[in-house]
Design an enzyme around this catalytic site. Structure first.
Site, mmCIF file in Angstrom:
data_model
loop_
_atom_site.group_PDB
_atom_site.id
_atom_site.type_symbol
_atom_site.label_atom_id
_atom_site.label_comp_id
_atom_site.label_asym_id
_atom_site.label_seq_id
_atom_site.Cartn_x
_atom_site.Cartn_y
_atom_site.Cartn_z
ATOM 1 N N LYS A 164 0.973 -1.318 -0.046
ATOM 2 C CA LYS A 164 0.030 -0.102 0.150
ATOM 3 C C LYS A 164 0.922 1.133 -0.030
ATOM 4 O O LYS A 164 0.656 2.197 -0.667
ATOM 5 C CB LYS A 164 -0.911 0.060 1.231
ATOM 6 C CG LYS A 164 -1.968 1.339 1.412
ATOM 7 C CD LYS A 164 -2.551 1.512 0.159
ATOM 8 C CE LYS A 164 -4.065 2.369 0.408
ATOM 9 N NZ LYS A 164 -3.660 3.487 1.224
ATOM 10 N N GLU A 171 0.566 6.770 -6.809
ATOM 11 C CA GLU A 171 -0.187 7.743 -6.688
ATOM 12 C C GLU A 171 0.295 8.990 -6.508
ATOM 13 O O GLU A 171 -0.261 10.249 -7.507
ATOM 14 C CB GLU A 171 -1.345 7.506 -5.241
ATOM 15 C CG GLU A 171 -2.545 8.407 -5.507
ATOM 16 C CD GLU A 171 -3.231 8.244 -4.115
ATOM 17 O OE1 GLU A 171 -3.448 9.062 -3.408
ATOM 18 O OE2 GLU A 171 -3.943 7.011 -4.032
#
Length: 304
Positions: A164, A171
């Protein structure tokens, strides 16, 4: 299955609701008495059948550490704690070791999906033993998006949060690229409709993505983004990704640049850019701004 949910904020509350819609029994605990089902962690644990599964969705750092420590004293052999927050992966082994002393399993789970996850599902990246993951699998199956993708058992304890972390670093880079392209299109006089240019990219292009969809939605609401300040927090995971890149000898120029751009956005008046302006003024006589006005100091005939 029966599951306890600790932390009922934007993410935790919606996840609890999605689980309930999927037929699971959720016992929720939060500080806010208006949203919780029980008044304490002890009461939450008492209401769950064994093996007990407790999912923690509280802020990373001390809140998570304190919650895991309290659950360690309340749970027993065969129970499992899931940390679904944005904890740093290096803390997962510490939690796992402490819980194992009581026979309690530990699963770390990176969760992506934001406020849209309630209806669309959450991307889940988990780490832990196969036996512990299996005890949580019915919840994973309900929380993930419909279809083949959206869930992965990434590896041993720590693998979920590490995955993550890298996801969030990517991102950062994607968002920065979209943002820089938007700024250039806004400043270029030959482009009349920047919003429609971005909208056209949503189909058929190699840069289409959900982030692009969200940017178009934001531009539809505020075409030139006049109503929002150019300030972006860094959640910590971008920093951790860059640090991991350094540790493993992996070059990450795009993610690093995006992280540093967020640092710049957090300064009302960048000290570094003050120094740049001062140097440009000294060697080239370029205008500097003081109190909103421009001042020009003649200097050598040098262009930057």
């Amino acid at each position: 299955m029966d599951i306890g949910m600790v932390g009922l904020g934007k993410m935790g509350g919606n996840m609890a609701e999605r689980l309930r819609r999927g037929g699971h029994t959720v016992v929720g605990y939060a500080r806010n008495p208006e949203v919780r089902d029980v008044g304490s962690l002890a009461e939450l644990v008492e209401k769950l059948p064994s093996p007990k599964v407790v999912w923690v969705m509280v802020p990373a750092g001390d809140p998570t550490r304190q919650t895991v420590a309290e659950l360690r004293d309340l749970l027993g052999e065969g129970d499992v704690v899931v940390d679904g927050g944005n904890s740093r992966w290096t803390e997962d082994q510490t939690h796992s070791t402490a819980l194992a002393e009581r026979g309690v399993g530990f699963v770390d789970c990176g969760v992506s999906g934001g406020v849209w996850g309630l209806d669309n599902g959450y991307a889940l990246m988990c780490g832990g033993s196969a036996d512990d993951v299996a005890k949580v699998q019915p919840a994973f199956d309900t929380l993930k998006p419909d279809g083949q993708f959206g869930f992965v058992h990434a590896g041993r304890v720590g693998a979920g949060h590490f995955s993550k972390m890298v996801h969030n670093g990517i991102e950062y880079g994607q968002m920065q690229a979209y943002a820089e392209g938007w700024e250039l299109l806004e400043k270029a006089e030959m482009v009349d409709n920047v919003v429609e240019v971005y909208r056209s990219w949503r189909k058929g292009t190699v840069i289409r993505s959900w982030l692009l969809d969200l940017l178009v939605a934001a531009l539809d609401e505020d075409t030139h983004l006049d109503e929002i300040a150019g300030y972006a927090e860094d959640s910590g995971e971008g920093r951790w990704t860059v640090e991991a890149g350094i540790e493993h000898g992996v070059a990450m120029p795009a993610i690093t640049s995006a992280l540093f751009a967020r640092f710049v956005s957090q300064q009302d008046d960048s000290p570094a850019m003050k120094a740049v302006a001062a140097m440009r003024n000294q060697f080239g006589g370029h205008a500097v701004r003081a109190g909103g006005s421009e001042q020009t100091t003649p200097s050598a005939d040098v262009e930057p």
